[in-house]
Design a protein around this motif. Sequence first.
Motif, mmCIF file in Angstrom:
data_model
loop_
_atom_site.group_PDB
_atom_site.id
_atom_site.type_symbol
_atom_site.label_atom_id
_atom_site.label_comp_id
_atom_site.label_asym_id
_atom_site.label_seq_id
_atom_site.Cartn_x
_atom_site.Cartn_y
_atom_site.Cartn_z
ATOM 1 N N VAL A 40 57.990 -95.427 35.814
ATOM 2 C CA VAL A 40 59.133 -94.561 36.128
ATOM 3 C C VAL A 40 59.954 -94.300 34.865
ATOM 4 O O VAL A 40 60.392 -93.171 34.606
ATOM 5 N N ASP A 41 60.154 -95.343 34.046
ATOM 6 C CA ASP A 41 60.874 -95.170 32.775
ATOM 7 C C ASP A 41 60.182 -94.137 31.896
ATOM 8 O O ASP A 41 60.823 -93.261 31.310
ATOM 9 N N CYS A 42 58.875 -94.266 31.808
ATOM 10 C CA CYS A 42 58.084 -93.364 30.979
ATOM 11 C C CYS A 42 58.216 -91.918 31.478
ATOM 12 O O CYS A 42 58.451 -90.996 30.688
ATOM 13 N N PHE A 43 58.078 -91.751 32.782
ATOM 14 C CA PHE A 43 58.189 -90.415 33.391
ATOM 15 C C PHE A 43 59.578 -89.826 33.155
ATOM 16 O O PHE A 43 59.723 -88.641 32.867
ATOM 17 N N THR A 44 60.584 -90.661 33.298
ATOM 18 C CA THR A 44 61.954 -90.170 33.114
ATOM 19 C C THR A 44 62.170 -89.700 31.678
ATOM 20 O O THR A 44 62.797 -88.666 31.438
ATOM 21 N N THR A 45 61.638 -90.474 30.727
ATOM 22 C CA THR A 45 61.770 -90.086 29.313
ATOM 23 C C THR A 45 61.094 -88.746 29.062
ATOM 24 O O THR A 45 61.666 -87.860 28.397
ATOM 25 N N ILE A 46 59.891 -88.563 29.602
ATOM 26 C CA ILE A 46 59.164 -87.295 29.419
ATOM 27 C C ILE A 46 59.942 -86.148 30.054
ATOM 28 O O ILE A 46 60.065 -85.066 29.481
ATOM 29 N N VAL A 48 63.193 -85.907 30.623
ATOM 30 C CA VAL A 48 64.404 -85.591 29.845
ATOM 31 C C VAL A 48 64.019 -84.796 28.600
ATOM 32 O O VAL A 48 64.669 -83.805 28.249
ATOM 33 N N TYR A 49 62.938 -85.216 27.938
ATOM 34 C CA TYR A 49 62.481 -84.500 26.735
ATOM 35 C C TYR A 49 62.137 -83.051 27.070
ATOM 36 O O TYR A 49 62.550 -82.119 26.362
ATOM 37 N N LEU A 50 61.405 -82.861 28.154
ATOM 38 C CA LEU A 50 60.997 -81.503 28.534
ATOM 39 C C LEU A 50 62.190 -80.647 28.931
ATOM 40 O O LEU A 50 62.245 -79.460 28.617
ATOM 41 N N LEU A 51 63.142 -81.276 29.614
ATOM 42 C CA LEU A 51 64.339 -80.521 30.002
ATOM 43 C C LEU A 51 65.138 -80.087 28.786
ATOM 44 O O LEU A 51 65.676 -78.983 28.732
ATOM 45 N N LEU A 52 65.210 -80.957 27.770
ATOM 46 C CA LEU A 52 65.962 -80.612 26.561
ATOM 47 C C LEU A 52 65.217 -79.601 25.712
ATOM 48 O O LEU A 52 65.825 -78.741 25.081
ATOM 49 N N ALA A 53 63.884 -79.710 25.692
ATOM 50 C CA ALA A 53 63.093 -78.818 24.830
ATOM 51 C C ALA A 53 62.920 -77.438 25.443
ATOM 52 O O ALA A 53 62.657 -76.477 24.724
ATOM 53 N N SER A 54 63.064 -77.357 26.757
ATOM 54 C CA SER A 54 62.851 -76.065 27.409
ATOM 55 C C SER A 54 64.031 -75.146 27.156
ATOM 56 O O SER A 54 65.176 -75.589 27.067
ATOM 57 N N SER A 55 63.714 -73.879 27.001
ATOM 58 C CA SER A 55 64.784 -72.884 26.871
ATOM 59 C C SER A 55 64.738 -72.005 28.112
ATOM 60 O O SER A 55 63.760 -71.298 28.351
ATOM 61 N N PHE A 56 65.775 -72.108 28.900
ATOM 62 C CA PHE A 56 65.817 -71.363 30.155
ATOM 63 C C PHE A 56 66.493 -70.017 29.949
ATOM 64 O O PHE A 56 67.505 -69.926 29.266
ATOM 65 N N GLY A 57 65.923 -69.000 30.515
ATOM 66 C CA GLY A 57 66.535 -67.678 30.464
ATOM 67 C C GLY A 57 66.379 -66.963 29.137
ATOM 68 O O GLY A 57 67.028 -65.957 28.899
ATOM 69 N N VAL B 24 55.912 -84.083 39.794
ATOM 70 C CA VAL B 24 55.981 -82.642 40.094
ATOM 71 C C VAL B 24 56.878 -81.931 39.085
ATOM 72 O O VAL B 24 56.538 -80.861 38.561
ATOM 73 N N CYS B 25 58.031 -82.542 38.782
ATOM 74 C CA CYS B 25 58.957 -81.931 37.813
ATOM 75 C C CYS B 25 58.302 -81.809 36.443
ATOM 76 O O CYS B 25 58.417 -80.773 35.773
ATOM 77 N N ILE B 26 57.613 -82.859 36.012
ATOM 78 C CA ILE B 26 56.971 -82.832 34.689
ATOM 79 C C ILE B 26 55.884 -81.758 34.661
ATOM 80 O O ILE B 26 55.777 -80.996 33.701
ATOM 81 N N SER B 27 55.098 -81.671 35.711
ATOM 82 C CA SER B 27 54.038 -80.652 35.761
ATOM 83 C C SER B 27 54.642 -79.250 35.688
ATOM 84 O O SER B 27 54.143 -78.396 34.946
ATOM 85 N N THR B 32 55.686 -74.300 32.547
ATOM 86 C CA THR B 32 56.591 -73.166 32.300
ATOM 87 C C THR B 32 57.258 -73.208 30.932
ATOM 88 O O THR B 32 57.927 -72.254 30.563
ATOM 89 N N SER B 33 57.090 -74.296 30.192
ATOM 90 C CA SER B 33 57.764 -74.395 28.895
ATOM 91 C C SER B 33 57.191 -73.410 27.893
ATOM 92 O O SER B 33 55.999 -73.136 27.877
#
Lengths: 162, 149
Positions: A40-46, A48-57, B24-27, B32-33
């Motif tokens: 779960v820790d590993c997934f959460t880190t990934i 957060v990284y993806l959320l920060l790296a993504s550019s929305f809109g 699911v969120c990671i996928s 979409t990234s």
Amino acid sequence: MLEQSQILRQTAPSSIGAGFGHARSNRKKPESSLTLTSLVDCFTTILVYLLLASSFGAAELQIPKHMALPQAYHSANLEDGIVVVVNNHGQYTIEYGRTKSTVPVNQLFEALHQEKSATAQDFVVVQADKSTNFSEVNPAVLTALQAGFKQVRFAVLQEDAR
Amino acid sequence: MKRRSRKTLDFDLNLLPFISVLAVCISFLLLTSVWTKVGTFNLNQAFGTDGAGPNVKNPPSLWVKMENDGSMEMKVNEMNRLPARLRETRISASNWYAVESYAHALKSVAPQLDIALILPAPDSSYNSIVTVMDHLKKQNFSQIGIAPL
């Protein structure tokens, strides 16, 4: 004697098991517990990284496979608008939204003028391969200005500022 | 006397639904990234209608003339109070460090200098033009234009 004791030792468990059949069922099954907390820790880190790296809109630009844009560190963000792609052999592709048309250099002015009057955009994005000579980019810049666009923008690959 | 049975305080949180949601969120984010960010360099082009009148003095500007062999001639116009070494210089091809050093030295002496005009040669590559613009932007040249052929 030694041989007898060895034989007894080898056969003892099976004979005991045969004699007390119910004892086997009472044995505790070996429990295997998977530690999920680290997963779960590993997934959460990934995540957060993806959320920060993504550019929305953010606006998107389709880059052809054969094209490599130059890199720049101090560029502005891309905005949706008319894109003029400088192809090889004097062909120019004009893209706006989902519409796309490829024209030779002598029809570029008409095509850009039509797009300008249809969309009321005041800038045009010029997209070219990084090895393209300016003599091929120049018609796109010049024609866009003649067609009434107020600003010409050069498409680049945005890098993080050093 | 019968002893009262104590309720145990240990409990197990069921992590499997949480892991499913995370997966699911990671996928979704992976699919979409956008990994390559595209940006633009906005040119401040002058128009024929923007011409200054006969008595209006042009603002100081840096002209970067690019040659076909990749070398560059950098010259400051309309600015007299400037050391001779900064008024004009010639930089060899792909010497981007020299371009940046010159622009930095120029900006430290004349911080009001904001306008730069790039005059590319027909064989100047799109990459070299963008690189020059990038180095000038880094030194806070806010108005960069390009002179068509």
